[in-house]
Design a protein around this motif. Structure first.
Motif, PDB file in Angstrom:
ATOM      1  N   LEU A 129       0.949  -1.067  -0.116  1.00 30.21           N
ATOM      2  CA  LEU A 129       0.108  -0.019  -0.047  1.00 30.21           C
ATOM      3  C   LEU A 129       0.732   1.204  -0.013  1.00 30.21           C
ATOM      4  O   LEU A 129       1.925   1.345   0.928  1.00 30.21           O
ATOM      5  CB  LEU A 129      -0.773   0.090   1.281  1.00 30.21           C
ATOM      6  CG  LEU A 129      -2.016   0.987   1.073  1.00 30.21           C
ATOM      7  CD1 LEU A 129      -3.278   0.592   2.071  1.00 30.21           C
ATOM      8  CD2 LEU A 129      -1.838   2.429   1.701  1.00 30.21           C
ATOM      9  N   TYR A 176      -3.465   5.665   6.210  1.00 32.05           N
ATOM     10  CA  TYR A 176      -4.043   4.849   5.076  1.00 32.05           C
ATOM     11  C   TYR A 176      -5.280   4.329   6.258  1.00 32.05           C
ATOM     12  O   TYR A 176      -6.433   4.102   5.464  1.00 32.05           O
ATOM     13  CB  TYR A 176      -3.543   3.668   4.513  1.00 32.05           C
ATOM     14  CG  TYR A 176      -3.249   2.363   5.477  1.00 32.05           C
ATOM     15  CD1 TYR A 176      -3.941   1.489   5.425  1.00 32.05           C
ATOM     16  CD2 TYR A 176      -2.238   2.310   6.410  1.00 32.05           C
ATOM     17  CE1 TYR A 176      -4.056   0.143   6.331  1.00 32.05           C
ATOM     18  CE2 TYR A 176      -1.994   1.364   7.131  1.00 32.05           C
ATOM     19  CZ  TYR A 176      -2.945   0.122   7.089  1.00 32.05           C
ATOM     20  OH  TYR A 176      -2.672  -0.780   7.903  1.00 32.05           O
ATOM     21  N   TRP A 209     -10.444  -1.141   2.362  1.00 34.39           N
ATOM     22  CA  TRP A 209      -9.072  -1.472   1.370  1.00 34.39           C
ATOM     23  C   TRP A 209      -9.287  -2.811   0.630  1.00 34.39           C
ATOM     24  O   TRP A 209      -8.422  -3.343   0.030  1.00 34.39           O
ATOM     25  CB  TRP A 209      -7.967  -1.606   2.160  1.00 34.39           C
ATOM     26  CG  TRP A 209      -7.493   0.049   2.437  1.00 34.39           C
ATOM     27  CD1 TRP A 209      -7.679   0.754   3.739  1.00 34.39           C
ATOM     28  CD2 TRP A 209      -6.690   1.047   1.622  1.00 34.39           C
ATOM     29  NE1 TRP A 209      -7.288   2.120   3.640  1.00 34.39           N
ATOM     30  CE2 TRP A 209      -6.915   2.221   2.273  1.00 34.39           C
ATOM     31  CE3 TRP A 209      -6.402   0.958   0.330  1.00 34.39           C
ATOM     32  CZ2 TRP A 209      -6.135   3.334   1.583  1.00 34.39           C
ATOM     33  CZ3 TRP A 209      -5.925   1.940  -0.419  1.00 34.39           C
ATOM     34  CH2 TRP A 209      -5.967   3.378   0.556  1.00 34.39           C
TER      35      TRP A 209
END
Length: 182
Positions: A57, A147, A156
């Motif tokens: 990520l 995130y 996600w």
């Protein structure tokens, strides 16, 4: 028109026309006239490419003025979940996120104007990610948002124990604690 609006103002999905036959396919990934006709008068000055493995990520990143960046992002190989957060304080969508699966197979691209934090998560075994920027990278002007900020509540699409982050991305601040965008 190959541009599809999203729920967030100025954020557009670009679906190029693909001509395919027994030899393969062809499409225009970028044409300045096409973009200008859609109201996007942009001059890209830098191209970036990254290769990553499943679970990597990268993000959520942005740059501050005078080095804020607009981006046109796409995947050359594999698949990613591409995510943006509107961090323009004057925007009616301030603090809202948008995600889309970009892949070599679907050939979709996302036009991310200045004023957005951007990141992506690799969903395939590997992915080649490519993006055009309308301003140069400037380390002193970079910012980011964590995130997994609970306020943003981004899905996600994988078990977060599988996420692989850089040291820099592990310590990014939450939304609201991040550096201003302009």
């Amino acid at each position: 028109m190959p541009f599809i609006p999203t729920p967030i103002p100025d954020l557009l999905v670009f679906e190029p026309t693909v001509w395919a036959d027994e030899r393969g396919y062809f499409f225009e990934a970028f044409n300045a006239h096409t973009f200008k006709a859609a109201g996007i008068d942009v001059q890209f000055v830098q191209d970036n490419q990254a290769r990553s493995t499943f679970g990597v990520l990268r993000g959520l990143h942005y740059q501050l003025a005078p080095y804020a960046q607009g981006k046109l992002v796409r995947v050359l190989e594999g698949e990613v979940l591409d995510v943006v957060v509107d961090i323009r304080p004057e925007s009616p969508a301030y603090g809202q996120s948008y995600s889309i699966r970009l892949s070599a197979a679907n050939k979709k691209q996302l036009y991310v104007p200045r004023g957005f934090a951007h990141g992506y998560l690799v969903l395939s075994p590997t992915a080649e990610f490519f993006y055009k920027c309308d301003n140069y990278y400037a380390k002193a002007h970079e910012g980011g948002i964590h995130y997994n900020d609970p306020q943003l509540n981004i899905d996600w699409e994988i078990d977060l124990s599988q996420v692989i982050l850089s040291e820099k991305d592990q310590v990014l601040p939450n939304f609201g604690e991040h550096r201003g965008t302009h």
